[in-house]
Design an enzyme around this catalytic site. Structure first.
Site, PDB file in Angstrom:
ATOM      1  CG  HIS A   1      -1.797   1.138   1.422  1.00  0.00           C
ATOM      2  ND1 HIS A   1      -3.152   1.077   1.190  1.00  0.00           N
ATOM      3  CD2 HIS A   1      -1.556   2.423   1.803  1.00  0.00           C
ATOM      4  CE1 HIS A   1      -3.691   2.259   1.423  1.00  0.00           C
ATOM      5  NE2 HIS A   1      -2.745   3.095   1.797  1.00  0.00           N
ATOM      6  CD  GLU A   2       1.513   3.569   3.724  1.00  0.00           C
ATOM      7  OE1 GLU A   2       1.657   4.627   3.069  1.00  0.00           O
ATOM      8  OE2 GLU A   2       0.506   3.344   4.440  1.00  0.00           O
TER       9      GLU A   2
ATOM     10  CG  HIS B   1       0.239   6.210  -0.697  1.00  0.00           C
ATOM     11  ND1 HIS B   1      -0.850   6.690  -1.390  1.00  0.00           N
ATOM     12  CD2 HIS B   1      -0.259   5.647   0.435  1.00  0.00           C
ATOM     13  CE1 HIS B   1      -1.957   6.412  -0.698  1.00  0.00           C
ATOM     14  NE2 HIS B   1      -1.630   5.779   0.398  1.00  0.00           N
TER      15      HIS B   1
ATOM     16  CG  HIS C   1       0.517   8.510  -7.086  1.00  0.00           C
ATOM     17  ND1 HIS C   1      -0.659   8.749  -6.409  1.00  0.00           N
ATOM     18  CD2 HIS C   1       0.410   9.198  -8.238  1.00  0.00           C
ATOM     19  CE1 HIS C   1      -1.437   9.535  -7.143  1.00  0.00           C
ATOM     20  NE2 HIS C   1      -0.812   9.827  -8.255  1.00  0.00           N
TER      21      HIS C   1
HETATM   22 ZN   LIG Z   1      -2.970   5.247   1.906  1.00  0.00          ZN
END
Ligand SMILES: [Zn+2]
Length: 616
Positions: free
Chosen positions: A400-401, A404, A407
């Protein structure tokens, strides 16, 4: 990965930071080589702050002045963000230390100073006509990078008042945080904590965090007692808690009317230019697909071996006998492999994150809890803080991290600073996309039925908690705002009744799918998100958008992969709905939600097959 018997989370004393293996800690030296270098950079920024006032009063007359003013402001912000990242991450390493905390406070003062010195700029632009701004952009090529920023700003013209009105609204803002502050103090601190004695003989006192911990205990009578005690206590305070929430909703309605919006929802969504139909559509879609949700609840009942599912059974571990355990090395290997569908370039950046110490992996004494990705320092790679404990959830958090982080990395690499920062609305698409890739990879490489059941169950728990529960919250939030807009008063009792009616519909109470007992009516009163101005729906839209996108990329659609990577490189160069539409997912249509439900149905088919297999 190993299959281990679950152990209770013991409160082990975590090591001190200096005892951690350096390779598993982040290296903040890429931001500044030392605290002294940080101090020197901060002094240079403070000396440069007067540049924020250049061009004041001349912007309408000169495209060059507008460009110079924006360039100066962006340069100051760019350095400020780098300084702030360093100070806040230094502080998060050990929250007990006062020196990094002081650095954080110092940089907050600089940020205030910069905000005050540049406060003239946006009103001066807003005072220009759209055609003047457009003529400036056409005349000065250096303004092209600000085209979206200026367009976004000018949208606000219709909702900006006279100088006098703006002054009154700014002063009203001082009162606006009253309800949320009162709610937090009451629920987290002052509310007398009810005590429950569990079947183990242990007596526990309940507040929001201990309730979250104890509501899922394996013993059914225990968890029922936990719900009854905590929600019973909240119910005694429903008049006060109702008045607090009522005041907060009135605040939202006041600002919406003052800014000439049709509704509080319209104002809240206008920040990112999200059409209200996206929100209303989400609520309609969730209601249209309650059958899928009920199928899962029925499956949950079966797996837990219960005669009748109750709301207090919703948090018990689905498969308590299975716990997957991972080392950091295994987590890295799985996450890296899971990114293969995004291509070798993407994977190479993930490998750099592991090799070049972008990540602070392990718990340490005084370290901030939870996990985050910080990619706001435009000129430096992003960082990740997490507290890896070896569970599947931790591997999923890493994925998940990293979503980010990649991105931020790609947006910072491919966008000018002015358009590099993405909105929260798109951010959670990039992160949950990688959770979907991880799940797919784990399923593709593990055929042990128990492991598959655990992974698939985890996905369905995500559908329950992220799609249906958050949309249920979003619907309640919408209804309470509409009630105040119609002139109705919200009281503890009316909020109880509304909340219970919505919860019973979502969980299939009437049909006997899941009994939502009367005690559940108090749940609204401790949820902090109802004070966040229409925030939670984004959890659900991000989940459905990313599952729709991941489904196409995982199917090997090369064009889908390319347009998804372009989304990650697009930062904040356009409005979120438009960026997502270009990436191949249109949240103004029911399709992303429907695609997510089709996936959930397939997962349930497999779980039913696995259960039938194990019964044989
Ligand atoms: Zn998040």
């Amino acid at each position: 990965m190993t299959l281990a018997a679950p152990r209770p989370d013991r409160a082990l004393t975590p090591p001190e930071r200096h005892e951690l293996p350096p390779a598993r800690t982040w290296s903040l030296a890429d931001l500044y080589p030392s605290d002294d270098a940080w101090r020197a950079a901060k002094a240079a920024l403070v000396a440069a702050l007067p540049e924020a006032e250049h061009g004041r009063g001349t912007l309408a007359d000169s495209p060059q002045a507008l460009r110079a003013a924006l360039d100066a402001l962006m340069a100051l912000h760019r350095e400020l963000l780098r300084l702030h990242s360093y100070a806040s991450m230094r502080s998060d390493e050990d929250l007990r230390l006062s020196a990094p905390l002081a650095m954080k406070q110092e940089i907050a003062l600089v940020a205030n100073d910069l905000a005050a010195r540049s406060a003239w700029l946006e009103p001066e632009i807003l005072a220009m006509t759209r055609s003047t701004v457009e003529a400036h952009v056409a005349a000065e090529p250096g303004l092209a990078v600000y085209r979206h920023y200026l367009d976004d700003l000018l949208r606000r013209q219709a909702h900006t008042g006279s100088a006098e009105a703006e002054r009154i609204l700014a002063d009203a803002g001082l009162m606006a945080d009253g309800p949320v502050a009162i709610h937090e103090l009451l629920v987290d601190a002052d509310l007398p904590r009810p005590e429950v004695t569990l079947s183990t003989g242990e007596t526990v006192a309940l507040d929001p965090s201990s309730f979250a911990r104890w509501r899922g205990v394996p013993d059914r009578d225990d968890r029922r007692r936990v719900f009854e005690a905590y929600f019973g206590r909240l119910h005694e305070f429903r008049r006060t808690l109702g008045a607090t929430l009522d005041a907060n909703v009135k605040r939202d309605v006041f600002f919406a009317r003052a800014r000439r919006y049709g509704s509080a929802l319209e104002r809240a969504l206008d920040g990112f230019a999200i059409p209200v139909t996206v929100y209303e559509g989400l609520v309609a879609q969730a209601n249209a697909h309650l059958g899928t949700f009920h199928r899962y609840l029925e499956l949950r009942r079966r797996i837990l071996g219960l005669e009748q599912l109750h709301a207090h059974d919703l948090y018990a571990a689905l498969l308590p006998e299975v716990e997957l355990r991972f080392t950091v090395e295994e987590a890295e290997r799985h996450v890296l492999a899971s990114c293969a569908p995004l291509g070798a370039d993407y994977q190479a950046v993930v490998a750099r994150a592991f090799a070049e110490r972008w990540i602070d992996f392990l718990p340490a004494a005084g370290k901030r809890s939870g996990a985050y990705s910080n990619g706001v320092a435009y000129d430096v790679h992003p960082y990740i803080l997490m507290n890896f404990n070896g569970k599947y959830d931790d591997v999923s958090t890493l994925a998940h991290e990293l979503g980010h982080t990649l991105h931020s990395y790609l947006s910072n690499r491919d966008q000018p600073f002015a358009t590099s920062r993405y909105s929260i609305f798109v951010a959670e698409v990039a992160s949950t996309f990688n959770e979907a890739l991880l799940l797919d990879h784990m399923l593709a490489t593990h055929d042990e039925p128990k492991v598959r059941l655990s992974l698939l169950g985890n996905f369905l728990e995500g559908i329950k908690g992220t799609v249906f529960r958050q949309t249920q919250f979003a619907e309640f939030e919408l209804e309470i705002h509409r009630a105040v807009e119609r002139g109705e008063a919200l009281t503890g009792d009316s909020l109880d009744a509304l909340y219970l009616a919505i919860a019973r519909r979502y969980y299939g109470h009437e049909a006997g799918v899941c009994v939502v007992d009367d005690v559940m009516r108090a749940e609204w009163s401790f949820v902090p998100h109802f004070y966040y101005d229409f925030y939670v729906y984004q959890y659900a839209t991000a989940f459905t958008a990313s599952s729709a996108l991941a489904e196409r990329v995982l199917a090997g659609d090369g064009e889908a992969r390319q347009s998804y990577l372009e989304l990650l490189s697009a930062g904040g160069s356009d409005y979120p709905i438009e960026l997502l539409r270009r990436a191949g997912v249109d949240l103004t249509t029911p399709e992303p939600f429907a695609a997510t439900m089709r996936r959930a149905e397939r997962v349930m088919d497999e779980i039913e097959g696995l259960l039938a297999g194990s019964a044989r």
